[in-house]
Write an enzyme that holds these catalytic residues in place. Structure first.
Site, PDB file in Angstrom:
ATOM      1  N   CYS A 167       1.985   5.785 -12.883  1.00  0.00           N
ATOM      2  CA  CYS A 167       0.791   5.362 -12.136  1.00  0.00           C
ATOM      3  C   CYS A 167      -0.417   6.209 -12.513  1.00  0.00           C
ATOM      4  O   CYS A 167      -1.475   5.690 -12.861  1.00  0.00           O
ATOM      5  CB  CYS A 167       1.070   5.451 -10.638  1.00  0.00           C
ATOM      6  SG  CYS A 167      -0.392   5.114  -9.655  1.00  0.00           S
TER       7      CYS A 167
ATOM      8  N   GLU B  88      -4.372  -8.402 -16.633  1.00  0.00           N
ATOM      9  CA  GLU B  88      -5.396  -7.370 -16.388  1.00  0.00           C
ATOM     10  C   GLU B  88      -5.988  -6.854 -17.693  1.00  0.00           C
ATOM     11  O   GLU B  88      -7.210  -6.710 -17.821  1.00  0.00           O
ATOM     12  CB  GLU B  88      -4.783  -6.208 -15.596  1.00  0.00           C
ATOM     13  CG  GLU B  88      -4.492  -6.582 -14.149  1.00  0.00           C
ATOM     14  CD  GLU B  88      -3.781  -5.491 -13.362  1.00  0.00           C
ATOM     15  OE1 GLU B  88      -3.846  -5.528 -12.125  1.00  0.00           O
ATOM     16  OE2 GLU B  88      -3.141  -4.613 -13.970  1.00  0.00           O
TER      17      GLU B  88
ATOM     18  N   LYS C 198      -5.800   2.360 -15.685  1.00  0.00           N
ATOM     19  CA  LYS C 198      -6.114   0.928 -15.757  1.00  0.00           C
ATOM     20  C   LYS C 198      -7.302   0.584 -14.884  1.00  0.00           C
ATOM     21  O   LYS C 198      -8.232  -0.104 -15.311  1.00  0.00           O
ATOM     22  CB  LYS C 198      -4.898   0.115 -15.322  1.00  0.00           C
ATOM     23  CG  LYS C 198      -5.172  -1.362 -15.264  1.00  0.00           C
ATOM     24  CD  LYS C 198      -4.165  -2.083 -14.414  1.00  0.00           C
ATOM     25  CE  LYS C 198      -4.368  -1.837 -12.936  1.00  0.00           C
ATOM     26  NZ  LYS C 198      -3.271  -2.384 -12.119  1.00  0.00           N
TER      27      LYS C 198
ATOM     28  N   TYR D 203       1.139  -9.433 -14.509  1.00  0.00           N
ATOM     29  CA  TYR D 203      -0.145  -8.872 -14.087  1.00  0.00           C
ATOM     30  C   TYR D 203      -0.725  -7.884 -15.097  1.00  0.00           C
ATOM     31  O   TYR D 203      -1.937  -7.806 -15.261  1.00  0.00           O
ATOM     32  CB  TYR D 203      -0.054  -8.289 -12.670  1.00  0.00           C
ATOM     33  CG  TYR D 203       0.564  -6.918 -12.558  1.00  0.00           C
ATOM     34  CD1 TYR D 203      -0.224  -5.777 -12.547  1.00  0.00           C
ATOM     35  CD2 TYR D 203       1.940  -6.751 -12.431  1.00  0.00           C
ATOM     36  CE1 TYR D 203       0.323  -4.516 -12.429  1.00  0.00           C
ATOM     37  CE2 TYR D 203       2.508  -5.496 -12.309  1.00  0.00           C
ATOM     38  CZ  TYR D 203       1.703  -4.388 -12.310  1.00  0.00           C
ATOM     39  OH  TYR D 203       2.253  -3.129 -12.204  1.00  0.00           O
TER      40      TYR D 203
ATOM     41  N   HIS E 265     -20.705 -11.733   8.962  1.00  0.00           N
ATOM     42  CA  HIS E 265     -21.592 -12.587   8.191  1.00  0.00           C
ATOM     43  C   HIS E 265     -22.779 -11.808   7.654  1.00  0.00           C
ATOM     44  O   HIS E 265     -23.299 -10.937   8.355  1.00  0.00           O
ATOM     45  CB  HIS E 265     -22.096 -13.717   9.113  1.00  0.00           C
ATOM     46  CG  HIS E 265     -22.941 -14.709   8.411  1.00  0.00           C
ATOM     47  ND1 HIS E 265     -22.412 -15.625   7.527  1.00  0.00           N
ATOM     48  CD2 HIS E 265     -24.275 -14.928   8.447  1.00  0.00           C
ATOM     49  CE1 HIS E 265     -23.398 -16.369   7.051  1.00  0.00           C
ATOM     50  NE2 HIS E 265     -24.534 -15.964   7.581  1.00  0.00           N
TER      51      HIS E 265
ATOM     52  N   GLU F 208     -15.388 -13.751   5.396  1.00  0.00           N
ATOM     53  CA  GLU F 208     -15.475 -14.490   6.667  1.00  0.00           C
ATOM     54  C   GLU F 208     -14.762 -15.838   6.579  1.00  0.00           C
ATOM     55  O   GLU F 208     -14.317 -16.387   7.588  1.00  0.00           O
ATOM     56  CB  GLU F 208     -16.924 -14.665   7.120  1.00  0.00           C
ATOM     57  CG  GLU F 208     -17.778 -15.556   6.262  1.00  0.00           C
ATOM     58  CD  GLU F 208     -19.241 -15.607   6.756  1.00  0.00           C
ATOM     59  OE1 GLU F 208     -19.455 -15.966   7.919  1.00  0.00           O
ATOM     60  OE2 GLU F 208     -20.145 -15.267   5.969  1.00  0.00           O
TER      61      GLU F 208
ATOM     62  N   CYS G 272      -1.588   2.510 -13.032  1.00  0.00           N
ATOM     63  CA  CYS G 272      -2.630   2.072 -12.093  1.00  0.00           C
ATOM     64  C   CYS G 272      -3.974   2.781 -12.279  1.00  0.00           C
ATOM     65  O   CYS G 272      -5.022   2.136 -12.313  1.00  0.00           O
ATOM     66  CB  CYS G 272      -2.203   2.325 -10.653  1.00  0.00           C
ATOM     67  SG  CYS G 272      -0.443   2.463 -10.360  1.00  0.00           S
TER      68      CYS G 272
HETATM   69  C1  LIG Z   1      -0.207  -0.557 -17.025  1.00  0.00           C
HETATM   70  C2  LIG Z   1       0.363  -0.437 -15.619  1.00  0.00           C
HETATM   71  C3  LIG Z   1      -0.443  -0.719 -14.543  1.00  0.00           C
HETATM   72  C4  LIG Z   1       0.051  -0.606 -13.261  1.00  0.00           C
HETATM   73  N1  LIG Z   1      -0.773  -0.904 -12.218  1.00  0.00           N
HETATM   74  C5  LIG Z   1      -0.330  -0.794 -10.951  1.00  0.00           C
HETATM   75  C6  LIG Z   1      -1.188  -1.047  -9.855  1.00  0.00           C
HETATM   76  O1  LIG Z   1      -2.355  -1.403 -10.035  1.00  0.00           O
HETATM   77  N2  LIG Z   1      -0.700  -0.888  -8.614  1.00  0.00           N
HETATM   78  C7  LIG Z   1       0.581  -0.495  -8.374  1.00  0.00           C
HETATM   79  O2  LIG Z   1       0.972  -0.352  -7.216  1.00  0.00           O
HETATM   80  N3  LIG Z   1       1.446  -0.260  -9.404  1.00  0.00           N
HETATM   81  C8  LIG Z   1       1.010  -0.387 -10.678  1.00  0.00           C
HETATM   82  N4  LIG Z   1       1.848  -0.105 -11.723  1.00  0.00           N
HETATM   83  C9  LIG Z   1       3.257   0.228 -11.434  1.00  0.00           C
HETATM   84  C10 LIG Z   1       3.408   1.704 -11.048  1.00  0.00           C
HETATM   85  O3  LIG Z   1       2.857   2.522 -12.047  1.00  0.00           O
HETATM   86  C11 LIG Z   1       4.880   2.028 -10.837  1.00  0.00           C
HETATM   87  O4  LIG Z   1       5.431   1.124  -9.908  1.00  0.00           O
HETATM   88  C12 LIG Z   1       5.082   3.450 -10.320  1.00  0.00           C
HETATM   89  O5  LIG Z   1       4.533   4.392 -11.187  1.00  0.00           O
HETATM   90  C13 LIG Z   1       6.580   3.715 -10.133  1.00  0.00           C
HETATM   91  O6  LIG Z   1       6.772   5.042  -9.744  1.00  0.00           O
HETATM   92  P1  LIG Z   1       8.168   5.757 -10.046  1.00  0.00           P
HETATM   93  O7  LIG Z   1       8.137   7.057  -9.343  1.00  0.00           O
HETATM   94  O8  LIG Z   1       9.291   4.837  -9.788  1.00  0.00           O
HETATM   95  O9  LIG Z   1       8.186   5.987 -11.629  1.00  0.00           O
HETATM   96  P2  LIG Z   1       7.123   6.578 -12.615  1.00  0.00           P
HETATM   97  O10 LIG Z   1       5.807   6.732 -12.016  1.00  0.00           O
HETATM   98  O11 LIG Z   1       7.260   5.762 -13.854  1.00  0.00           O
HETATM   99  O12 LIG Z   1       7.660   8.044 -12.914  1.00  0.00           O
HETATM  100  C14 LIG Z   1       8.845   8.289 -13.600  1.00  0.00           C
HETATM  101  C15 LIG Z   1       8.713   9.622 -14.291  1.00  0.00           C
HETATM  102  O13 LIG Z   1      10.016  10.040 -14.729  1.00  0.00           O
HETATM  103  C16 LIG Z   1       9.888  10.687 -15.989  1.00  0.00           C
HETATM  104  N5  LIG Z   1      11.224  10.641 -16.598  1.00  0.00           N
HETATM  105  C17 LIG Z   1      11.919   9.556 -16.996  1.00  0.00           C
HETATM  106  N6  LIG Z   1      13.146   9.910 -17.394  1.00  0.00           N
HETATM  107  C18 LIG Z   1      13.242  11.268 -17.233  1.00  0.00           C
HETATM  108  C19 LIG Z   1      14.282  12.217 -17.462  1.00  0.00           C
HETATM  109  N7  LIG Z   1      15.489  11.844 -17.888  1.00  0.00           N
HETATM  110  N8  LIG Z   1      14.024  13.520 -17.212  1.00  0.00           N
HETATM  111  C20 LIG Z   1      12.795  13.915 -16.740  1.00  0.00           C
HETATM  112  N9  LIG Z   1      11.783  13.051 -16.507  1.00  0.00           N
HETATM  113  C21 LIG Z   1      12.019  11.738 -16.737  1.00  0.00           C
HETATM  114  C22 LIG Z   1       8.824   9.863 -16.684  1.00  0.00           C
HETATM  115  O14 LIG Z   1       8.229  10.598 -17.727  1.00  0.00           O
HETATM  116  C23 LIG Z   1       7.864   9.575 -15.552  1.00  0.00           C
HETATM  117  O15 LIG Z   1       6.870  10.554 -15.459  1.00  0.00           O
HETATM  118  C24 LIG Z   1       1.393  -0.200 -13.040  1.00  0.00           C
HETATM  119  C25 LIG Z   1       2.218   0.095 -14.123  1.00  0.00           C
HETATM  120  C26 LIG Z   1       1.706  -0.025 -15.409  1.00  0.00           C
HETATM  121  C27 LIG Z   1       2.595   0.285 -16.577  1.00  0.00           C
END
Ligand SMILES: Cc1cc2nc3c(=O)[nH]c(=O)nc-3n(C[C@H](O)[C@H](O)[C@H](O)COP(=O)(O)OP(=O)(O)OC[C@H]3O[C@@H](n4cnc5c(N)ncnc54)[C@H](O)[C@@H]3O)c2cc1C
Length: 459
Positions: A43, A183, A51, A179, A437, A442, A48
């Site tokens: 994110c 976007e 973006k 999406y 308004h 609205e 997010c």
């Molecule tokens: C281009 C894009 C736009 C988005 N826009 C939106 C939006 O507008 N609104 C919204 O709500 N969501 C959006 N999302 C989705 C959102 O980013 C994810 O839903 C959110 O980040 C999920 O969080 P998470 O904690 O599950 O995983 P992540 O945020 O993906 O974090 C996982 C972390 O784990 C680390 N990792 C992975 N494997 C290992 C390992 N074995 N050891 C150590 N570290 C590891 C990764 O490096 C990463 O930093 C978007 C996603 C993308 C790709």
């Protein structure tokens, strides 16, 4: 307890992992979190946040043009992509530092390394070092999935690389209809690129309300984005000035960049899940119960790696609920129903609840209210763009079970409509709310005529 180096080991410092680590620590747990890339996760680093920065940038072009209708003249802006990217990177660095500082303030130990599971209580770091923990939280997120291995796939970028392009592509082809694809199509188009969007399905944004899909497609087309549906890129070839993209039964398209946004896969590979006995669900994510517990009693998983609803606020809520459940003495389930969400396209979308098709399938009586209009702002600007709003009402109890908006600030609007829908507001409650308004919003409380009724006996 002396056997363990820590109480909780969190794998992945993204939205879910950071929140879980912080809250678990505030409940008194000793917490370590491993991150193999950058603290903040998708994110903050490549989702997010960057973006939305590009979305903001992309909207100025039209704003400058629209200003003419309001008497402004002499505005001849130029756009510099490297400046935008450098400023965006500076902001992301600032946020990463803020996330790191928060974790440190909460006494969470950050390990900058990949971590994999060796057994249900042992993690192995990239150095080979082992950490023993009582509980594991897997919050490893997801990764772009590039689809079938076509010729020339090595030339194709994903959203990860799109944030770091050296220059703005004059022509870009984006494959995908979700999406992220939509976007980025609007971002590049707004910044001045010639955009072709290719999608294998009938229409963009599968799963969204059909009227909204149609509306957005029309608006994107009006803005010059070429949308080709029912086609899939067959190959990508490097040519003299760019890339030649072959589409079956279609003229080839030559562009400067090719991007695929064809979905994301949960990060489950190589984590050691099979060895430890952590099972996957049908959608390829880690299978969890309503408390985010996996098939192994002391291992939990939250966020995109579970492939439930892949959005930041959901991952955060799941991480928080996990920490409250396991360390706060407050078992907490996350309610995954009626999650409001936005698509930062142009125009923006804000949606919550059932689509018309879902409502008709699930409910015996359904009433539909909808409106489409040119907002005052657009009328003055002389821009041919329309706002669309739709309410889906359960006819048996008058509850608003769905709301779909396409228009300026739809994301902001749906956050507030979300409260009403979550509180089970009825259409009568919407009607009883005084309009603000003059606003576009609205219309949400002034729609009186049913556009359609399903399941009512004809009078
Ligand atoms: C281009 C894009 C736009 C988005 N826009 C939106 C939006 O507008 N609104 C919204 O709500 N969501 C959006 N999302 C989705 C959102 O980013 C994810 O839903 C959110 O980040 C999920 O969080 P998470 O904690 O599950 O995983 P992540 O945020 O993906 O974090 C996982 C972390 O784990 C680390 N990792 C992975 N494997 C290992 C390992 N074995 N050891 C150590 N570290 C590891 C990764 O490096 C990463 O930093 C978007 C996603 C993308 C790709």
């Amino acid at each position: 307890m002396a056997d363990f180096d820590t109480d909780l080991f969190v794998v992945g410092a993204g939205s879910g992992g950071v929140r879980a680590a912080r809250i678990a620590s505030s409940h008194g747990a000793r917490v370590m979190v491993a991150e193999e890339y950058r603290v903040g996760g998708t994110c903050v680093i490549r989702g997010c946040v960057p973006k939305k920065i590009l979305v903001y940038a992309s909207r100025y072009g039209h704003d400058f043009e629209d200003a003419a209708g309001y008497g402004w003249s002499g505005v001849e802006p130029t756009f510099d992509w490297p400046t935008l990217i450098a400023n965006k990177d500076r902001e992301i660095d600032r946020l990463e530092a803020a996330y790191t500082a928060t974790l440190e303030r909460f006494k969470v130990q950050i390990v900058k390394s990949r971590a994999v599971l060796e057994d249900a209580n042992t993690l192995r770091l990239a150095t080979g070092e082992r950490v023993r923990t009582k509980t594991i939280l897997i919050s490893t997120g997801g990764t772009p999935h590039m689809g079938a291995k076509i010729a020339g796939l090595e030339h194709v970028i994903s959203s990860n690389e799109a944030f770091h392009l050296k220059e703005l592509p004059q022509r870009i082809l984006i494959q995908g209809g979700g999406y992220i694809a939509v976007e980025f199509a609007c971002i590049f188009s707004g910044l001045g690129s010639e955009v072709t969007l290719v999608y294998r399905g009938d229409n963009i944004l599968r799963g969204f309300d059909d009227d909204i899909r149609e509306h957005l497609r029309g608006e994107m087309t009006k803005r010059g984005i070429r949308i080709i549906t029912k086609k899939t890129v067959a190959s990508v070839e490097k040519v003299d000035r760019g890339y030649c993209v072959e589409l079956p039964d279609h003229d080839a398209v030559v562009v400067d960049k090719v991007m695929f946004a064809t979905g994301r896969h949960p990060n489950v590979n190589g984590l050691g899940l099979e060895t430890v006995g952590v099972k996957l669900g049908e959608t390829g994510g880690i299978a969890v119960d309503e408390f985010s517990k996996t098939s192994v009693a002391n291992i939990y998983a939250v966020g995109d790696v579970t492939n439930r609803i892949n959005l930041t606020p959901v991952a955060i809520r799941e991480g928080h609920a996990f920490a409250d459940t396991v360390y706060g003495g407050k078992p907490t389930k996350v309610d995954h129903a009626n999650v409001p969400t936005a698509v930062f396209s142009e125009p923006e979308l804000g949606v919550i609840g059932l689509t018309e098709a879902q409502a008709v399938k699930q409910l015996p009586v359904v009433d539909i209210y909808k409106t489409s209009f040119r907002s005052m702002k657009m009328a003055m600007a002389g821009r041919d763009t329309r706002t669309f709003m739709k309410l889906i009402v359960d006819g048996s109890n008058d509850r608003v079970v769905g709301c779909h908006i396409a228009g300026h600030d739809a994301g902001e609007m749906i956050q507030l409509v979300g409260i009403a829908v979550k509180m089970r507001a009825t259409k009568a409650d919407f009607d009883a709310t005084m309009a603000v308004h003059p606003t576009a919003a609205e219309e949400l409380v002034t729609m009186r005529e049913k556009a359609m009724s399903y399941g009512r006996a004809a009078k």
